[in-house]
Design a protein around this motif. Structure first.
Motif, PDB file in Angstrom:
ATOM      1  N   GLN A  45      18.276 -58.976   0.712  1.00  0.00           N
ATOM      2  CA  GLN A  45      18.491 -57.732  -0.033  1.00  0.00           C
ATOM      3  C   GLN A  45      19.013 -58.048  -1.430  1.00  0.00           C
ATOM      4  OE1 GLN A  45      21.450 -54.827   1.321  1.00  0.00           O
ATOM      5  NE2 GLN A  45      20.127 -53.182   0.588  1.00  0.00           N
ATOM      6  N   GLU A  59      21.532 -61.000  -0.634  1.00  0.00           N
ATOM      7  CA  GLU A  59      22.237 -61.264   0.618  1.00  0.00           C
ATOM      8  C   GLU A  59      21.206 -61.563   1.694  1.00  0.00           C
ATOM      9  OE1 GLU A  59      24.785 -58.092   2.094  1.00  0.00           O
ATOM     10  OE2 GLU A  59      25.466 -59.324   3.777  1.00  0.00           O
ATOM     11  N   ILE A  62      20.263 -61.587   8.896  1.00  0.00           N
ATOM     12  CA  ILE A  62      19.508 -62.133  10.022  1.00  0.00           C
ATOM     13  C   ILE A  62      18.732 -61.042  10.756  1.00  0.00           C
ATOM     14  CG2 ILE A  62      21.300 -61.911  11.808  1.00  0.00           C
ATOM     15  CD1 ILE A  62      20.489 -64.808  12.690  1.00  0.00           C
ATOM     16  N   ARG A  63      17.555 -61.402  11.212  1.00  0.00           N
ATOM     17  CA  ARG A  63      16.704 -60.504  11.993  1.00  0.00           C
ATOM     18  C   ARG A  63      16.255 -61.230  13.248  1.00  0.00           C
ATOM     19  NH1 ARG A  63      19.040 -57.480   9.364  1.00  0.00           N
ATOM     20  NH2 ARG A  63      18.319 -56.301   7.577  1.00  0.00           N
ATOM     21  N   ASN A  75      23.991 -56.184  14.503  1.00  0.00           N
ATOM     22  CA  ASN A  75      25.233 -55.636  15.061  1.00  0.00           C
ATOM     23  C   ASN A  75      25.229 -55.640  16.591  1.00  0.00           C
ATOM     24  OD1 ASN A  75      26.753 -55.185  12.764  1.00  0.00           O
ATOM     25  ND2 ASN A  75      25.790 -53.195  12.366  1.00  0.00           N
ATOM     26  N   VAL A  94      21.355 -69.937  10.031  1.00  0.00           N
ATOM     27  CA  VAL A  94      21.280 -69.075   8.841  1.00  0.00           C
ATOM     28  C   VAL A  94      21.495 -69.910   7.570  1.00  0.00           C
ATOM     29  CG1 VAL A  94      22.408 -67.177   7.589  1.00  0.00           C
ATOM     30  CG2 VAL A  94      21.963 -66.950  10.035  1.00  0.00           C
ATOM     31  N   ASN A 118      26.295 -64.262   5.622  1.00  0.00           N
ATOM     32  CA  ASN A 118      27.436 -63.703   6.354  1.00  0.00           C
ATOM     33  C   ASN A 118      27.932 -64.735   7.355  1.00  0.00           C
ATOM     34  OD1 ASN A 118      27.532 -60.663   5.568  1.00  0.00           O
ATOM     35  ND2 ASN A 118      25.368 -61.146   5.870  1.00  0.00           N
ATOM     36  N   ASP A 180      33.687 -59.089   2.490  1.00  0.00           N
ATOM     37  CA  ASP A 180      32.698 -58.083   2.874  1.00  0.00           C
ATOM     38  C   ASP A 180      33.369 -56.814   3.398  1.00  0.00           C
ATOM     39  OD1 ASP A 180      30.184 -57.068   3.283  1.00  0.00           O
ATOM     40  OD2 ASP A 180      29.542 -58.625   4.682  1.00  0.00           O
ATOM     41  N   ASP A 181      32.703 -55.682   3.237  1.00  0.00           N
ATOM     42  CA  ASP A 181      33.157 -54.396   3.782  1.00  0.00           C
ATOM     43  C   ASP A 181      34.586 -54.071   3.367  1.00  0.00           C
ATOM     44  OD1 ASP A 181      30.728 -54.638   4.973  1.00  0.00           O
ATOM     45  OD2 ASP A 181      31.427 -54.464   7.033  1.00  0.00           O
ATOM     46  N   ARG A 204      30.331 -49.688   2.261  1.00  0.00           N
ATOM     47  CA  ARG A 204      29.340 -48.635   2.113  1.00  0.00           C
ATOM     48  C   ARG A 204      29.906 -47.220   2.282  1.00  0.00           C
ATOM     49  NH1 ARG A 204      25.525 -50.020   6.465  1.00  0.00           N
ATOM     50  NH2 ARG A 204      25.853 -48.166   7.722  1.00  0.00           N
ATOM     51  N   GLU A 237      28.431 -51.645  -2.199  1.00  0.00           N
ATOM     52  CA  GLU A 237      27.429 -51.698  -1.134  1.00  0.00           C
ATOM     53  C   GLU A 237      26.921 -50.310  -0.772  1.00  0.00           C
ATOM     54  OE1 GLU A 237      30.065 -53.927   1.953  1.00  0.00           O
ATOM     55  OE2 GLU A 237      28.028 -54.662   2.232  1.00  0.00           O
ATOM     56  N   GLY A 238      25.722 -50.255  -0.270  1.00  0.00           N
ATOM     57  CA  GLY A 238      25.192 -49.030   0.334  1.00  0.00           C
ATOM     58  C   GLY A 238      24.903 -47.913  -0.650  1.00  0.00           C
ATOM     59  N   GLU A 240      22.745 -45.421  -2.373  1.00  0.00           N
ATOM     60  CA  GLU A 240      21.466 -44.834  -1.957  1.00  0.00           C
ATOM     61  C   GLU A 240      20.921 -43.800  -2.931  1.00  0.00           C
ATOM     62  OE1 GLU A 240      21.873 -43.305   1.997  1.00  0.00           O
ATOM     63  OE2 GLU A 240      22.042 -45.302   2.905  1.00  0.00           O
ATOM     64  N   TYR A 259      19.958 -49.248  -0.758  1.00  0.00           N
ATOM     65  CA  TYR A 259      18.574 -48.810  -0.609  1.00  0.00           C
ATOM     66  C   TYR A 259      18.012 -48.219  -1.894  1.00  0.00           C
ATOM     67  CZ  TYR A 259      19.271 -49.234   4.490  1.00  0.00           C
ATOM     68  OH  TYR A 259      19.515 -49.684   5.758  1.00  0.00           O
ATOM     69  N   PRO A 264      16.655 -54.472   2.458  1.00  0.00           N
ATOM     70  CA  PRO A 264      16.466 -55.901   2.728  1.00  0.00           C
ATOM     71  C   PRO A 264      14.968 -56.182   2.840  1.00  0.00           C
ATOM     72  CG  PRO A 264      18.158 -54.980   4.172  1.00  0.00           C
ATOM     73  CD  PRO A 264      17.500 -53.823   3.475  1.00  0.00           C
TER      74      PRO A 264
HETATM   75  P1  C2E Z   1      26.835 -56.407   6.019  1.00  0.00           P
HETATM   76  O1  C2E Z   1      27.071 -57.849   5.791  1.00  0.00           O
HETATM   77  O2  C2E Z   1      27.807 -55.456   5.449  1.00  0.00           O
HETATM   78  O3  C2E Z   1      25.371 -56.132   5.477  1.00  0.00           O
HETATM   79  C1  C2E Z   1      24.945 -54.940   4.891  1.00  0.00           C
HETATM   80  C2  C2E Z   1      24.285 -54.035   5.895  1.00  0.00           C
HETATM   81  O4  C2E Z   1      24.081 -52.758   5.312  1.00  0.00           O
HETATM   82  C3  C2E Z   1      22.899 -54.518   6.327  1.00  0.00           C
HETATM   83  O5  C2E Z   1      22.650 -54.082   7.665  1.00  0.00           O
HETATM   84  C4  C2E Z   1      22.000 -53.756   5.357  1.00  0.00           C
HETATM   85  O6  C2E Z   1      20.679 -53.605   5.823  1.00  0.00           O
HETATM   86  C5  C2E Z   1      22.708 -52.443   5.293  1.00  0.00           C
HETATM   87  N1  C2E Z   1      22.459 -51.720   4.036  1.00  0.00           N
HETATM   88  C6  C2E Z   1      22.238 -52.222   2.815  1.00  0.00           C
HETATM   89  N2  C2E Z   1      22.081 -51.245   1.894  1.00  0.00           N
HETATM   90  C7  C2E Z   1      22.212 -50.087   2.561  1.00  0.00           C
HETATM   91  C8  C2E Z   1      22.149 -48.696   2.157  1.00  0.00           C
HETATM   92  O7  C2E Z   1      21.954 -48.347   1.006  1.00  0.00           O
HETATM   93  N3  C2E Z   1      22.353 -47.776   3.138  1.00  0.00           N
HETATM   94  C9  C2E Z   1      22.579 -48.118   4.442  1.00  0.00           C
HETATM   95  N4  C2E Z   1      22.737 -47.147   5.329  1.00  0.00           N
HETATM   96  N5  C2E Z   1      22.645 -49.409   4.851  1.00  0.00           N
HETATM   97  C10 C2E Z   1      22.460 -50.370   3.908  1.00  0.00           C
HETATM   98  P2  C2E Z   1      22.131 -55.084   8.791  1.00  0.00           P
HETATM   99  O8  C2E Z   1      21.130 -56.017   8.236  1.00  0.00           O
HETATM  100  O9  C2E Z   1      21.758 -54.265   9.978  1.00  0.00           O
HETATM  101  O10 C2E Z   1      23.412 -55.947   9.133  1.00  0.00           O
HETATM  102  C11 C2E Z   1      24.545 -55.375   9.725  1.00  0.00           C
HETATM  103  C12 C2E Z   1      25.681 -56.346   9.759  1.00  0.00           C
HETATM  104  O11 C2E Z   1      25.389 -57.441  10.636  1.00  0.00           O
HETATM  105  C13 C2E Z   1      26.000 -56.986   8.423  1.00  0.00           C
HETATM  106  O12 C2E Z   1      26.749 -56.104   7.612  1.00  0.00           O
HETATM  107  C14 C2E Z   1      26.761 -58.219   8.858  1.00  0.00           C
HETATM  108  O13 C2E Z   1      28.094 -57.914   9.148  1.00  0.00           O
HETATM  109  C15 C2E Z   1      26.053 -58.582  10.156  1.00  0.00           C
HETATM  110  N6  C2E Z   1      25.074 -59.656   9.873  1.00  0.00           N
HETATM  111  C16 C2E Z   1      23.826 -59.568   9.355  1.00  0.00           C
HETATM  112  N7  C2E Z   1      23.272 -60.790   9.234  1.00  0.00           N
HETATM  113  C17 C2E Z   1      24.191 -61.679   9.666  1.00  0.00           C
HETATM  114  C18 C2E Z   1      24.222 -63.117   9.800  1.00  0.00           C
HETATM  115  O14 C2E Z   1      23.286 -63.836   9.441  1.00  0.00           O
HETATM  116  N8  C2E Z   1      25.376 -63.656  10.327  1.00  0.00           N
HETATM  117  C19 C2E Z   1      26.430 -62.890  10.710  1.00  0.00           C
HETATM  118  N9  C2E Z   1      27.522 -63.527  11.220  1.00  0.00           N
HETATM  119  N10 C2E Z   1      26.432 -61.560  10.585  1.00  0.00           N
HETATM  120  C20 C2E Z   1      25.335 -60.954  10.076  1.00  0.00           C
END
Ligand code: C2E
Ligand code: MG
Ligand code: MG
Ligand code: MG
Length: 292
Positions: A45, A59, A62-63, A75, A94, A118, A180-181, A204, A237-238, A240, A259, A264
């Protein structure tokens, strides 16, 4: 066997419990094979400059595409992976995949920007993460300045000397650290000076209420002020909507992720975006950059 279970209060309760246990067990077993079977991949992203729309970073997220269950959100499986040593394999995968991709971009003469990954604090507690980073960066010929570690604010709170040591080592190597967050968990202002934090990522939830809510505005303004005093970067972050963007511009928040500019992106789409280097918010809102 579950289908034949007597339906009385006890068996209903216990079978539900067993299905949940079974599901978790299956999921955990699958994480183990996911890496081997190539089911994991990364999306990127963009982080963009609030005024120019220039991509200034990305950023890696992972998928997991499971052959039977489809897409499993991070999550759902990251917290589960942290219940065993599996999270170490994931973190290191990663890291490696990110460095491999950056190396490909360098070889393909694409412009590159720092990429954040992350990392769960558990990975930092386990130890040797900094060494693993050093080895992996070297193996792929990637400069430490191209890598950033995102760590959740809530977890940094624990006054853990291992985490502190790990972050110090990463920082000394030239790897940037982002919180983060930020603002989602407990306030950690006192920790900001204790840890080598380069970047604050404002959670966000603040973007969501920013335009209507005066209190959110005060909080975001304070975070930006404090970050400036501490010499830290801020990412919102976040984001929109254009309304949120205008507001953040007004507060002189330079870097935006959300977004509005881009979801992403699959690797190929991110590379396409990097060739242009620029994303206009209006364009991003009207054209389907990624439908996946
Ligand atoms: P995060 O690190 O805070 O990542 C941002 C999340 O917010 C991502 O969700 C992203 O898709 C989403 N996002 C970005 N912009 C927007 C927006 O404008 N609106 C909304 N509603 N959402 C937005 P994602 O990809 O589902 O990841 C969720 C969480 O999972 C991440 O939050 C992070 O904590 C964790 N994560 C993701 N990838 C990895 C990884 O490789 N390793 C680890 N340990 N955790 C990961
Ligand atoms: Mg993150
Ligand atoms: Mg975040
Ligand atoms: Mg998050």
């Amino acid at each position: 066997a579950l289908g034949r279970a007597r339906v009385n209060e006890y068996s209903v309760y216990s079978s539900t419990f067993n299905i949940e246990t079974y599901r978790r067990h299956q999921l955990q077993k699958s994480i183990r094979t996911a890496i081997r079977r190539n089911e994991l991949f990364l999306e990127y992203q963009p982080k963009v400059n609030a005024w120019s729309g220039t991509i200034v970073g990305a950023e890696a997220l992972i998928r997991w595409q499971h052959p039977d269950w489809g897409r499993i959100p991070p999550n759902d499986f990251i917290p589960l992976s942290e219940e065993s040593e599996m999270h170490i394999l994931i973190a290191d995968w990663v890291l490696e995949e990110t460095c491999r991709n950056i190396n490909q971009w360098i070889l393909a003469d694409l412009p590159i920007v720092p990429v954040s990954i992350n990392v769960s604090p558990k990975r930092l507690i386990h130890g040797n993460f900094a060494e693993t980073c050093q080895e992996t960066l070297q193996r792929f010929g990637v400069s430490p300045s191209m890598l950033e570690i995102e760590i959740l604010e809530t977890d940094v709170l624990f006054d853990n000397s291992k985490i502190q040591q790990s972050l110090q080592m990463l920082s000394q190597m030239g790897i940037k650290i982002a919180l983060d967050d930020f603002g989602k968990g407990y306030s950690s202002i006192s920790y900001l000076q204790q840890y080598p934090i380069d970047t604050i990522k404002i959670d966000r939830q603040f973007a969501t209420t920013l335009v209507q809510d005066k209190k959110t505005q005060s909080v975001v303004r304070s975070v930006l002020f404090m970050a400036k005093e501490f010499g830290m970067d801020v990412v919102a972050e976040g984001v929109e909507t254009m309304g949120q963007l205008h507001f953040l511009r007004g507060l002189e928040c330079t870097t935006i992720q959300g977004y509005l500019f881009s979801k992403p992106l699959p690797k190929a789409d991110f590379e396409q975006a990097m060739r242009r280097r620029q994303i206009a918010a209006t364009e991003a809102m009207t054209s389907p950059i990624s439908t996946r």
